[in-house]
Structure formats: C-alpha cells, structure tokens
Design an enzyme around this catalytic site. Structure first.
Site, PDB file in Angstrom:
ATOM      1  N   ARG A   1       0.822  -1.225   0.000  1.00  0.00           N
ATOM      2  CA  ARG A   1       0.000   0.000   0.000  1.00  0.00           C
ATOM      3  C   ARG A   1       0.854   1.272   0.000  1.00  0.00           C
ATOM      4  O   ARG A   1       0.494   2.282   0.609  1.00  0.00           O
ATOM      5  CB  ARG A   1      -0.969   0.014   1.198  1.00  0.00           C
TER       6      ARG A   1
ATOM      7  N   CYS B   1     -10.588  -0.236   3.502  1.00  0.00           N
ATOM      8  CA  CYS B   1      -9.958  -0.624   4.761  1.00  0.00           C
ATOM      9  C   CYS B   1      -9.383   0.604   5.465  1.00  0.00           C
ATOM     10  O   CYS B   1      -8.675   1.396   4.864  1.00  0.00           O
ATOM     11  CB  CYS B   1      -8.853  -1.660   4.511  1.00  0.00           C
TER      12      CYS B   1
ATOM     13  N   GLU C   1      -4.589   3.055   7.110  1.00  0.00           N
ATOM     14  CA  GLU C   1      -4.325   2.974   5.666  1.00  0.00           C
ATOM     15  C   GLU C   1      -5.019   4.160   4.982  1.00  0.00           C
ATOM     16  O   GLU C   1      -4.546   4.696   3.988  1.00  0.00           O
ATOM     17  CB  GLU C   1      -4.884   1.658   5.116  1.00  0.00           C
TER      18      GLU C   1
HETATM   19  C1  LIG Z   1     -15.360  -0.073  -1.244  1.00  0.00           C
HETATM   20  C2  LIG Z   1     -13.855   0.114  -1.304  1.00  0.00           C
HETATM   21  C3  LIG Z   1     -13.058  -0.998  -1.538  1.00  0.00           C
HETATM   22  C4  LIG Z   1     -11.662  -0.842  -1.605  1.00  0.00           C
HETATM   23  N1  LIG Z   1     -10.887  -1.944  -1.852  1.00  0.00           N
HETATM   24  C5  LIG Z   1      -9.550  -1.802  -1.942  1.00  0.00           C
HETATM   25  C6  LIG Z   1      -8.718  -2.928  -2.236  1.00  0.00           C
HETATM   26  O1  LIG Z   1      -9.176  -4.043  -2.439  1.00  0.00           O
HETATM   27  N2  LIG Z   1      -7.379  -2.729  -2.307  1.00  0.00           N
HETATM   28  C7  LIG Z   1      -6.817  -1.494  -2.127  1.00  0.00           C
HETATM   29  O2  LIG Z   1      -5.589  -1.364  -2.225  1.00  0.00           O
HETATM   30  N3  LIG Z   1      -7.578  -0.421  -1.831  1.00  0.00           N
HETATM   31  C8  LIG Z   1      -8.921  -0.539  -1.744  1.00  0.00           C
HETATM   32  N4  LIG Z   1      -9.690   0.550  -1.451  1.00  0.00           N
HETATM   33  C9  LIG Z   1      -9.050   1.846  -1.147  1.00  0.00           C
HETATM   34  C10 LIG Z   1      -8.793   2.767  -2.357  1.00  0.00           C
HETATM   35  O3  LIG Z   1      -9.643   2.454  -3.440  1.00  0.00           O
HETATM   36  C11 LIG Z   1      -7.331   2.705  -2.791  1.00  0.00           C
HETATM   37  O4  LIG Z   1      -6.464   3.126  -1.761  1.00  0.00           O
HETATM   38  C12 LIG Z   1      -7.050   3.551  -4.030  1.00  0.00           C
HETATM   39  O5  LIG Z   1      -5.744   3.294  -4.483  1.00  0.00           O
HETATM   40  C13 LIG Z   1      -7.214   5.055  -3.800  1.00  0.00           C
HETATM   41  O6  LIG Z   1      -7.214   5.690  -5.066  1.00  0.00           O
HETATM   42  P1  LIG Z   1      -7.961   7.077  -5.300  1.00  0.00           P
HETATM   43  O7  LIG Z   1      -7.763   7.465  -6.694  1.00  0.00           O
HETATM   44  O8  LIG Z   1      -9.357   6.991  -4.825  1.00  0.00           O
HETATM   45  O9  LIG Z   1      -7.090   8.012  -4.356  1.00  0.00           O
HETATM   46  P2  LIG Z   1      -7.583   9.131  -3.342  1.00  0.00           P
HETATM   47  O10 LIG Z   1      -8.445   8.507  -2.304  1.00  0.00           O
HETATM   48  O11 LIG Z   1      -8.123  10.288  -4.060  1.00  0.00           O
HETATM   49  O12 LIG Z   1      -6.185   9.530  -2.683  1.00  0.00           O
HETATM   50  C14 LIG Z   1      -5.477   8.589  -1.874  1.00  0.00           C
HETATM   51  C15 LIG Z   1      -4.069   9.127  -1.638  1.00  0.00           C
HETATM   52  O13 LIG Z   1      -3.366   9.164  -2.876  1.00  0.00           O
HETATM   53  C16 LIG Z   1      -2.977  10.503  -3.200  1.00  0.00           C
HETATM   54  N5  LIG Z   1      -3.156  10.652  -4.643  1.00  0.00           N
HETATM   55  C17 LIG Z   1      -4.276  10.430  -5.381  1.00  0.00           C
HETATM   56  N6  LIG Z   1      -4.034  10.641  -6.680  1.00  0.00           N
HETATM   57  C18 LIG Z   1      -2.734  11.008  -6.766  1.00  0.00           C
HETATM   58  C19 LIG Z   1      -1.884  11.369  -7.853  1.00  0.00           C
HETATM   59  N7  LIG Z   1      -2.328  11.397  -9.120  1.00  0.00           N
HETATM   60  N8  LIG Z   1      -0.591  11.723  -7.594  1.00  0.00           N
HETATM   61  C20 LIG Z   1      -0.123  11.693  -6.316  1.00  0.00           C
HETATM   62  N9  LIG Z   1      -0.874  11.367  -5.258  1.00  0.00           N
HETATM   63  C21 LIG Z   1      -2.164  11.022  -5.476  1.00  0.00           C
HETATM   64  C22 LIG Z   1      -3.890  11.411  -2.360  1.00  0.00           C
HETATM   65  O14 LIG Z   1      -3.281  12.663  -2.089  1.00  0.00           O
HETATM   66  C23 LIG Z   1      -4.046  10.562  -1.114  1.00  0.00           C
HETATM   67  O15 LIG Z   1      -2.913  10.702  -0.284  1.00  0.00           O
HETATM   68  C24 LIG Z   1     -11.080   0.436  -1.401  1.00  0.00           C
HETATM   69  C25 LIG Z   1     -11.912   1.547  -1.153  1.00  0.00           C
HETATM   70  C26 LIG Z   1     -13.280   1.387  -1.118  1.00  0.00           C
HETATM   71  C27 LIG Z   1     -14.152   2.592  -0.852  1.00  0.00           C
END
Ligand SMILES: Cc1cc2nc3c(=O)[nH]c(=O)nc-3n(C[C@H](O)[C@H](O)[C@H](O)COP(=O)(O)OP(=O)(O)OC[C@H]3O[C@@H](n4cnc5c(N)ncnc54)[C@H](O)[C@@H]3O)c2cc1C
Length: 309
Positions: A168, A230, A300
C-alpha cells in the site's frame, strides 16, 4: 459563495467545492480553491500556482481512500481531468484520472488479461499508483513499467524498478504528483507466468475471473454503504479486520459512523456521519486492539485534517 477566479488554459478553476461529493465516504467540508488540469501543460501551470500560494495543497484522485475534515481544506489539485487511455510506446498508457474500472474494461475489450483480481477497487490510476492498490495477492504496480511525475519545472518518466514501492505504498515522494503510467503488455503468453504484464486472454475466461472477484467482494465488503475501504493497514502476518472483530467492535457506533458488521476493517457512513465520528471509531479501535493484543494499528486511510500539511 463561489468566488471569481481567472481562467487559465488547461486548468478548470473553481472555489468552495464540497469535498463530500468527491469522496466515497461522503464526508468532508469544502475546498476553498479547486484546480483541475485537463492536460500536462495545465498541470504544470496549476502546480506553479499551488507551490507559490498554497504549498500545503492536497492531491485528489477518486477520493476512495480519504477521510476529509468537516472544516474543509485550502486548496485541492484534482487529477480527474487527465483521462487519456490508449496504446503507445508498446505499452498501455493511462492518465492519472482514468478509473481502474475503465482501465479493466478497456483491457477486457482488447482481450488483455492480468488486472482482473483488482476489479472493484474504486481507484483512479494516480491513486492506485500512489497507494500501490492491491487485492488477491496482486498489486497495481506489479504491472506498471514507469510513472509520469510532474513538478512546476516539468515532467519526467520514472521506471518503477527505481522506486521503493511496497505494501500500500507506491514509493511516490510526499507532494509529488503522478500524472499517468505505462503498463506492460506481454508479447507472448510466457509473461502470464510472471503475472507482471498484461497478456492475451480469452474474453470468456477473463469474464469468469471478473465475476468471481466481484462476487467475493460483494460477499465480504459493505459495498452498499459509503466508506473509504480498509481503515487500517494489515499488521505483518495478521489482519486488522480480524483483530477489530476479536476486540468485539463490530457494530460499534459514534454518531452516524459504524464499524461495519460485515467487515470490521471498514467504517461505514450510515448517513450524515462527521469526520469526528469516524476519528472516534479509529481511536477506539486502535486503543482496544493495542490493549488486548499489544498491536498498534496504523491507518491505511489518508486523513486530511484542516491546516495540516
Ligand atoms: C469499497 C472500497 C473498496 C476498496 N478496496 C480496496 C482494495 O481491495 N485494495 C486497495 O488497495 N484499496 C482498496 N480501497 C481503497 C482505495 O480504493 C485505494 O487506496 C485507491 O488506491 C485510492 O485511489 P484514489 O484514486 O481513490 O485516491 P484518493 O483517495 O483520491 O487519494 C489517496 C491518496 O493518494 C494521493 N493521490 C491520489 N491521486 C494522486 C496522484 N495522481 N498523484 C499523487 N498522489 C495522489 C492522495 O493525495 C491521497 O494521499 C477500497 C476503497 C473502497 C471505498
């Protein structure tokens, strides 16, 4: 009241944007300033503005790993306008704002397999790189050859082998902006064995895997309720969900936030939950698990507190 902001080519500028609408938790105050570049030159301009005026700006992907303070934050850089997706340089190239679901559908329609185990993760490509999103024993960065990092001074591709990624954690330095990535596409089926490149797959076979992975998610996660996935990282050789469950905290509530009955490492928003409701449950879970098992749970979820960097 939305304020007046000058137009900048390649950047959508807005004020007073409610962040609850841009997070899967549906929690959070407003972003006083919102910048959404639509191309790389626009991103460079946006970064120049932010670095000079709002050095503590926040980077937003799909908001699926975020808990945002009810008091809001100063400035947000949204990467959701970078949505290019296609083949180039012998690889699949995806902009930071491409949803993982769209990427997987695109692969499926081109008979390319490999990413199916990640289906259902509601990430953007940029967020999936930053967090090294993963599921079912696979991580997104396993497939990524290089990542485009943008600063106000320009853009540069970095090879993933040179980045220190892990569980992660994509190894992206704090404040660095991921604008896109290149994903390997295997020439031969041999790459299937390594699992580190997209490979030719029969569409029916791919469909079966997608169905199985989604069925498992529906069974084990509270997908019908707003959450941020999570809340805690899994401790080594253990599961945060198991520990919170064993601590008897399933169903525990603070205001309208609840530790999910379905998956103890999820906190769900029952409707109108506040940042502080969720923080109360996070503190409660950490304290109880520490007291019962001597294990310190680390979040996380990314927490955006007002006025913190
Ligand atoms: C129902 C559900 C199920 C999920 N299942 C999983 C799973 O199975 N496995 C898993 O790993 N995660 C899971 N997640 C968590 C989440 O989807 C991941 O952590 C995902 O990678 C976050 O991506 P995001 O684009 O939504 O980032 P955001 O939530 O928008 O941002 C997360 C972090 O990344 C940074 N960030 C975002 N975009 C960029 C960029 N372009 N450049 C630099 N930094 C950036 C943000 O500043 C922040 O610190 C789940 C979430 C939900 C709601």
């Amino acid at each position: 009241m939305p304020g007046r902001v000058p137009d900048i080519e390649g950047v959508v500028l807005k004020t007073d944007i409610p962040l609850a609408d841009f997070t899967t938790f549906r929690i959070g105050g407003t972003a006083a300033l919102w910048l959404e570049p639509t191309d790389i030159p626009g991103l460079e301009k946006a970064l120049a503005i932010l670095h000079s005026n709002f050095p503590a700006f926040r980077i937003l992907g799909n908001g699926s790993n975020l808990l945002v303070d009810d008091r809001g934050v100063d400035a947000v850089l949204s990467l959701n306008g970078l949505t290019d997706l296609g083949f180039g340089n012998g690889m699949l190239e995806a902009g930071a704002g491409v949803r993982l679901s769209r990427l997987i559908t695109f692969c499926h329609s081109h008979d390319l397999g490999g990413l199916e185990p990640l289906c259902g993760i509601p990430a953007s490509v940029g967020g999936a790189v930053k967090m090294n999103a993963g599921a079912n024993g696979l991580n997104f960065l396993d497939f990524v050859e290089s990542v485009l990092i943008v600063t106000p001074n320009g853009s540069q591709w970095f090879k993933c082998v040179d980045m220190e990624s892990g569980y992660r954690d994509g190894g992206i330095p704090k404040g660095a902006v991921v604008a896109g990535c290149r994903i390997r596409v295997a020439e031969e089926d041999a790459a299937y064995l390594s699992g580190r490149a997209l490979y030719r797959v029969r569409r029916k076979r791919s469909q079966e895997i997608l169905k199985r992975v989604m069925a498992q998610r529906i069974l084990s996660q509270p997908l019908g309720q707003p959450s941020a996935g999570c809340i805690f990282r899994n401790p080594e050789n253990d599961s945060a969900g198991r520990l919170i469950d064993q601590a008897g905290l399933k169903g525990r509530r603070a205001g309208s936030a609840e530790i999910s009955m379905k998956h103890a490492n999820f906190i769900v928003n029952l409707g109108g939950a506040s940042f502080y409701n969720v923080m109360e449950l996070i503190d409660c879970a950490r304290e109880r698990v520490k007291a019962m098992f001597g294990i310190c749970l680390e979040p996380e979820v990314t927490i955006w507190k007002e006025a913190s960097a």
